[in-house]
Enzyme design. Structure first.
Site, PDB file in Angstrom:
ATOM      1  N   LYS A  85       0.836  -1.206   0.000  1.00  0.00           N
ATOM      2  CA  LYS A  85       0.000   0.000   0.000  1.00  0.00           C
ATOM      3  C   LYS A  85       0.873   1.260   0.000  1.00  0.00           C
ATOM      4  CE  LYS A  85      -2.594   2.418   3.656  1.00  0.00           C
ATOM      5  NZ  LYS A  85      -1.435   3.111   4.201  1.00  0.00           N
ATOM      6  N   ASN A  86       1.896   1.244   0.847  1.00  0.00           N
ATOM      7  CA  ASN A  86       2.678   2.468   1.009  1.00  0.00           C
ATOM      8  C   ASN A  86       3.678   2.699  -0.120  1.00  0.00           C
ATOM      9  OD1 ASN A  86       1.313   3.063   3.331  1.00  0.00           O
ATOM     10  ND2 ASN A  86       2.763   1.983   4.646  1.00  0.00           N
ATOM     11  N   CYS A 102      -5.563  13.288  11.685  1.00  0.00           N
ATOM     12  CA  CYS A 102      -6.287  12.080  11.303  1.00  0.00           C
ATOM     13  C   CYS A 102      -6.373  11.170  12.514  1.00  0.00           C
ATOM     14  CB  CYS A 102      -5.617  11.389  10.136  1.00  0.00           C
ATOM     15  SG  CYS A 102      -4.141  10.524  10.621  1.00  0.00           S
ATOM     16  N   ARG A 144      -0.885  15.236  11.783  1.00  0.00           N
ATOM     17  CA  ARG A 144       0.026  14.818  10.710  1.00  0.00           C
ATOM     18  C   ARG A 144       0.412  16.064   9.927  1.00  0.00           C
ATOM     19  NH1 ARG A 144      -1.737   8.914   8.508  1.00  0.00           N
ATOM     20  NH2 ARG A 144       0.478   8.643   8.283  1.00  0.00           N
ATOM     21  N   ASP A 171       3.720   1.152  11.891  1.00  0.00           N
ATOM     22  CA  ASP A 171       2.576   0.465  11.281  1.00  0.00           C
ATOM     23  C   ASP A 171       2.388  -0.957  11.811  1.00  0.00           C
ATOM     24  OD1 ASP A 171       1.751   2.545   9.769  1.00  0.00           O
ATOM     25  OD2 ASP A 171       2.458   1.778   7.855  1.00  0.00           O
ATOM     26  N   ARG A 206      -9.467  -0.238   4.140  1.00  0.00           N
ATOM     27  CA  ARG A 206      -8.649   0.803   3.505  1.00  0.00           C
ATOM     28  C   ARG A 206      -7.279   0.263   3.118  1.00  0.00           C
ATOM     29  NH1 ARG A 206      -6.788   4.836   7.197  1.00  0.00           N
ATOM     30  NH2 ARG A 206      -5.176   4.835   5.612  1.00  0.00           N
TER      31      ARG A 206
HETATM   32  C1  UD1 Z   1       4.348   7.155   8.305  1.00  0.00           C
HETATM   33  C2  UD1 Z   1       5.473   6.186   8.617  1.00  0.00           C
HETATM   34  C3  UD1 Z   1       5.552   5.226   7.484  1.00  0.00           C
HETATM   35  C4  UD1 Z   1       4.177   4.563   7.329  1.00  0.00           C
HETATM   36  C5  UD1 Z   1       3.087   5.615   7.130  1.00  0.00           C
HETATM   37  C6  UD1 Z   1       1.692   5.028   7.060  1.00  0.00           C
HETATM   38  C7  UD1 Z   1       7.602   6.580   9.733  1.00  0.00           C
HETATM   39  C8  UD1 Z   1       8.775   7.457   9.884  1.00  0.00           C
HETATM   40  N1  UD1 Z   1       6.691   6.916   8.784  1.00  0.00           N
HETATM   41  O1  UD1 Z   1       4.652   7.824   7.091  1.00  0.00           O
HETATM   42  O2  UD1 Z   1       6.536   4.242   7.703  1.00  0.00           O
HETATM   43  O3  UD1 Z   1       4.181   3.694   6.272  1.00  0.00           O
HETATM   44  O4  UD1 Z   1       3.128   6.509   8.209  1.00  0.00           O
HETATM   45  O5  UD1 Z   1       1.178   4.752   8.310  1.00  0.00           O
HETATM   46  O6  UD1 Z   1       7.480   5.595  10.430  1.00  0.00           O
HETATM   47  N2  UD1 Z   1       6.067  15.059  10.426  1.00  0.00           N
HETATM   48  C9  UD1 Z   1       6.181  16.405  10.677  1.00  0.00           C
HETATM   49  N3  UD1 Z   1       6.128  17.252   9.617  1.00  0.00           N
HETATM   50  C10 UD1 Z   1       5.996  16.823   8.344  1.00  0.00           C
HETATM   51  C11 UD1 Z   1       5.879  15.442   8.096  1.00  0.00           C
HETATM   52  C12 UD1 Z   1       5.906  14.576   9.178  1.00  0.00           C
HETATM   53  O7  UD1 Z   1       6.306  16.834  11.810  1.00  0.00           O
HETATM   54  O8  UD1 Z   1       5.967  17.639   7.412  1.00  0.00           O
HETATM   55  C13 UD1 Z   1       6.082  14.109  11.573  1.00  0.00           C
HETATM   56  C14 UD1 Z   1       4.744  13.407  11.725  1.00  0.00           C
HETATM   57  O9  UD1 Z   1       3.853  14.152  12.501  1.00  0.00           O
HETATM   58  C15 UD1 Z   1       5.140  12.117  12.394  1.00  0.00           C
HETATM   59  C16 UD1 Z   1       6.511  11.830  11.795  1.00  0.00           C
HETATM   60  O10 UD1 Z   1       6.984  13.075  11.297  1.00  0.00           O
HETATM   61  O11 UD1 Z   1       5.264  12.321  13.768  1.00  0.00           O
HETATM   62  C17 UD1 Z   1       6.504  10.784  10.690  1.00  0.00           C
HETATM   63  O12 UD1 Z   1       5.724  11.230   9.659  1.00  0.00           O
HETATM   64  P1  UD1 Z   1       5.862  10.715   8.157  1.00  0.00           P
HETATM   65  O13 UD1 Z   1       6.957   9.744   8.017  1.00  0.00           O
HETATM   66  O14 UD1 Z   1       5.844  11.894   7.262  1.00  0.00           O
HETATM   67  O15 UD1 Z   1       4.488  10.025   8.026  1.00  0.00           O
HETATM   68  P2  UD1 Z   1       3.989   9.248   6.831  1.00  0.00           P
HETATM   69  O16 UD1 Z   1       4.582   9.707   5.552  1.00  0.00           O
HETATM   70  O17 UD1 Z   1       2.532   9.208   6.963  1.00  0.00           O
END
Ligand code: UD1
Length: 420
Positions: free
Chosen positions: A22-23, A116, A121, A307, A399
């Site tokens: 998915k990711n 979310c 996020r 995850d 999902r």
């Molecule tokens: C995250 C997971 C990813 C997983 C996905 C789906 C990590 C590092 N990332 O990716 O492995 O597949 O969820 O569940 O494990 N953040 C900020 N500012 C930003 C972007 C992120 O502060 O602009 C913070 C987020 O709040 C969070 C952390 O960074 O605490 C990780 O976020 P990120 O890796 O961007 O999340 P996803 O891309 O959703």
């Protein structure tokens, strides 16, 4: 939203075939927008998030359809740079379209994604990266407006190895002239898959899988048809592995990439599961009650993935001993805890730390899936629980898990679904 009914305490036996990641699929689908052409993509998971992403592309003038894991996407007809607000709200990861649309059209309009189910996020790292690459961004009434002004490759140091920010910046930088270097980039296998896809499309990206990604911007790539196969889903595989720990089991998890999966399998081995490898399959045997592990902490790859935190907690809820689980990636990812408690789990949380005292058996209850992985964790817990469990809001689970009920049934789980 629908519910699952699971009758617990059945041994697990059989084969489960893992689908596409998915990711990896979602950012790759987003990146098809970068250049108007046709794509044939294999191993696309049959999940709601993919359907939503296809709906977004279709609503923007593209053709996007899939059947039996094969997607046909034609992005030549893209006729807008505005992503429909209602669809963005439904699938948060659609923010990943931002970089690709900016790269293709020079403009983007997309709703600010907001929080979310698993907490805040933010996308500040995405926006900071775009600004450094020459994009001006403003927000009005919850809508982000981006415009490419003076695009030029540059060096970007991420404060955190965010998966989403790394991907979004890659997608914009690939056709921004000049060299872009992302430092402290996310190292997840899904980022490597995105790099491989982009390179197949004619872009020039290297370093994915390490903390430094180098992109040589190329303005015009050829427009021949691209075919590509997505990597398999390490989190889906980990979820079935986790299910195997709740009962006496012997299951074959097929179609996996073992190297992506090490931080997950090694923990379950430490907990007493026997895991043997054979080609793209692992054979999981569980003969007795698993052991608690002292402490696990979720971390960016190659650490233990956030995850898998909820599914791992479901395993530890019936392990022998106490496990401390620390969630360091997201601020609100323990919503499955009160639901597991309804099933008799002995779990206490203090901020982002959960203390899980394993009990001998959980019992069936009516519980609510609050998010994707937390929902899967409840189903896992139900497999090892005495009596019947009803898991509500299974929309969250659908999902991200393809044919979840059928795959579990193949392993011997007694599970049915009702629509509500
Ligand atoms: C995250 C997971 C990813 C997983 C996905 C789906 C990590 C590092 N990332 O990716 O492995 O597949 O969820 O569940 O494990 N953040 C900020 N500012 C930003 C972007 C992120 O502060 O602009 C913070 C987020 O709040 C969070 C952390 O960074 O605490 C990780 O976020 P990120 O890796 O961007 O999340 P996803 O891309 O959703």
């Amino acid at each position: 939203m629908g519910s699952f009914f699971i009758e617990g305490i059945r041994n697990l036996e059989g084969i489960v075939e893992i689908g596409g990641s998915k990711n990896a699929a979602l950012p790759i689908i987003a990146s098809t927008v970068l250049s108007g052409r046709e794509y044939i993509i294999e191993n696309i998971p049959d999940i709601e998030d993919v359907r939503m992403m296809f709906e977004i592309l279709t609503s923007m003038g593209c053709i996007a359809q899939f059947e039996n894991g094969l997607a046909l996407i034609d992005t030549r007809g893209l006729n807008t740079h505005a992503v429909p607000e209602d669809l963005v709200k439904k699938i948060r990861s659609s923010i990943i379209l931002m970089g690709a649309i900016l790269g293709r059209t020079g403009n983007v309009e997309v709703a600010y994604p907001g929080g979310c189910e698993i907490g805040l996020r933010p996308i500040d790292l995405h926006l900071k990266g775009f600004k450094k690459l020459g994009v001006s961004i403003c927000e009005k009434n919850g809508i982000l407006y981006g415009k490419v002004n003076n695009p030029a490759g540059c060096e970007i140091q991420l404060d955190y190895p965010s998966v989403g920010a790394t991907e979004n910046i890659m997608l914009f930088a690939v056709n921004t002239e000049g060299k872009t270097v992302i430092y402290n980039a996310a190292r997840e296998p899904e980022i490597v898959d995105l790099q491989n896809f982009l390179n197949k499309c004619g872009y020039k990206v290297s370093g994915a899988g390490t903390s430094t990604i180098i992109i040589e911007g190329i303005k015009n790539v050829p427009t021949d048809t691209i075919d590509y196969k997505i990597i398999s889903d390490r989190i889906e595989a980990g979820t079935y592995l986790s299910a195997a720990t709740t009962m006496r089991s012997k299951i074959y998890i097929k179609n996996i990439e073992k190297s992506h999966f090490k931080s997950i399998t090694s923990l379950y081995e430490d907990a007493g599961c026997e895991i043997r490898e054979a080609y793209h399959t692992i054979i999981v045997t569980n003969e007795r009650r698993i052991k608690a592990l002292e402490k696990i902490t979720t971390q960016p790859y190659p650490g233990f993935p956030t995850d898998m935190q909820a599914q791992f907690m479901a395993s530890m809820a019936i392990a022998d001993g106490t496990t401390i689980i620390e969630e360091t990636v997201f601020d609100s990812r323990f919503k499955h805890v009160p639901e597991l408690q309804k099933m008799g789990a002995d779990i206490t949380t203090i901020g982002r730390v959960a203390v899980v005292n394993g009990v001998k058996r959980l019992h069936g209850a009516e519980v609510d899936a609050k998010d994707l992985r937390g929902g899967a964790a409840l189903v896992i817990a139900a497999i090892g629980a005495e009596g019947m469990t009803k898991v509500n809001n299974i929309y969250h689970i659908n999902r991200g898990y393809e044919h979840f009920m059928d795959k579990l049934r193949n392993l011997g789980v007694i599970i049915t679904a009702i629509e509500e």
